[in-house]
Design a protein around this motif. Structure first.
Motif, PDB file in Angstrom:
ATOM      1  N   CYS A  79      56.637  56.100  79.543  1.00  0.00           N
ATOM      2  CA  CYS A  79      56.807  56.304  78.091  1.00  0.00           C
ATOM      3  C   CYS A  79      57.214  57.740  77.797  1.00  0.00           C
ATOM      4  O   CYS A  79      58.163  58.000  77.058  1.00  0.00           O
ATOM      5  N   GLU A  83      60.886  58.661  76.189  1.00  0.00           N
ATOM      6  CA  GLU A  83      60.937  59.160  74.811  1.00  0.00           C
ATOM      7  C   GLU A  83      61.382  60.620  74.761  1.00  0.00           C
ATOM      8  O   GLU A  83      62.056  61.027  73.818  1.00  0.00           O
ATOM      9  N   HIS A 119      60.501  57.424  64.756  1.00  0.00           N
ATOM     10  CA  HIS A 119      59.842  56.896  65.964  1.00  0.00           C
ATOM     11  C   HIS A 119      58.409  57.403  66.036  1.00  0.00           C
ATOM     12  O   HIS A 119      58.064  58.216  66.888  1.00  0.00           O
ATOM     13  N   SER A 122      56.509  57.005  69.390  1.00  0.00           N
ATOM     14  CA  SER A 122      56.953  57.944  70.429  1.00  0.00           C
ATOM     15  C   SER A 122      56.308  59.296  70.203  1.00  0.00           C
ATOM     16  O   SER A 122      55.832  59.941  71.135  1.00  0.00           O
TER      17      SER A 122
END
Lengths: 229, 229
Positions: A79, A83, A119, A122
């Protein structure tokens, strides 16, 4: 398709837990798992997050998740990595190249605050998760921070190189100082954004440019502020 | 003192593990334990730190440490609370009061960077430890951040109130924006300091003032930077 063939197919699906329900290329499947992981980590935090929920959300079995990304830590690192890449790309593409460092910085910051607003998951994972969860995660977050800062240092360094009358006494350390300050300020301002949901990313950028750019222009030009006596 | 009395006293010391080796008032003893905890947390990180090492360093038994400060979490929170208080006091005393916001900000920032340089262990605990260790710790760190920011917001708010020709369209939100940006920048610049150990706190402050003050003066005066077309 014969009745028997359909039955065999169904049995294969039921017994083979490693087999995806839909046939998807590995890279697509991986992105779907990371999407799910991002949502769960943002919602629960790293420690409370469980891989079962990520697997459920991705519509895939838990062993499959492990097969693809190794562990909860592996999921988290995937992740952070993806991101950060997205964030850096958004900044880089907006800031682009060109002769005007103010314009580039303004465009880059607008893209940054726009990314954070668009986002949320994120940003929660990148900004609020604990760096001390494990050494691997701490290293990944430190690398993420460095790569964001490198973009800003590059931009400021360009500004210095082109800068007002060739201020040759400014160098890489100075660009890096400005980048540290700007990235730290922008980081912290995402908390301010959360307290002021009505302020669009463009407004936040404009405020920050007002606060810093005139001073930075002076620094680029080699001017000096002196403390009061 | 009789031989028997001395013997009884010695037995009491040996059997009573709750009894400090030296007779010290509770408040002094507590500060010594926090001193030890700070060193251990800074060195090992929250998770790896063990209360045995803190007790050893404080020259006190482990049950005594628990008696005074409850738990490892309690120790950590006590560290955050005391060091934040020290940091805020250093900033506040340096920034003082007065008519010149630039002078106050400069003095406050110099005190901040000076504190960070002089109290490395405190800063490691406040700046680098994980906010997600527990909810109580996260809440304590968030409160610490708010109290530091409140000092800066107050200072900037004063500047706005006195500011150039009464820029009445600027208010508390604006002061809070500037405080978020400044505190974030200063936070992040402590990483830059670590990379540049030769730069004294005064030098870091001067750079930051150069970068931001001229722009902030404009904001306080109500001037506006416009993005390039």
């Amino acid at each position: 398709m014969s009745k028997i063939r359909r039955r065999v197919d169904r049995l294969a699906r039921v017994t083979d837990i490693d087999r995806p329900r839909r046939r998807l290329p590995r890279s697509v499947r991986e992105q779907e798992i990371i999407d799910a992981a991002l949502r769960v980590f943002a919602k629960r935090g790293y420690r409370a997050a469980v891989v079962d929920e990520i697997a459920d959300l991705a519509g895939i079995s838990k062993p499959m998740v492990y097969l693809y990304l190794g562990s909860k830590e592996g999921l988290f690192i995937a992740c952070i990595r993806r991101e950060t890449q997205r964030l850096v790309t958004a900044f880089r593409e907006a800031a682009g190249a060109g002769d005007d460092p103010a314009r580039r910085l303004w465009a880059g910051l607008t893209a940054f605050f726009g990314f954070v607003a668009a986002h949320r998951d994120s940003w929660v994972v990148l900004h609020r998760q604990a760096p001390e969860q494990s050494e691997a995660i701490a290293a990944e977050l430190a690398a993420a921070r460095r790569s964001v800062r490198a973009e800003v240092t590059g931009l400021i360094g360009d500004g210095i190189a082109r800068g007002a009358g060739g201020a040759v006494h400014l160098g890489r350390d100075d660009a890096d100082f400005v980048a540290h300050a700007l990235v730290g300020a922008a980081d912290s301002l995402t908390d301010w954004m959360e307290l002021h949901p009505g302020e669009p990313p463009e407004g936040v950028t404009l405020r920050l440019m007002n606060m810093t750019w005139v001073g930075m222009r002076n620094v680029l030009a080699g001017e000096v502020w002196a403390p009061p006596r």
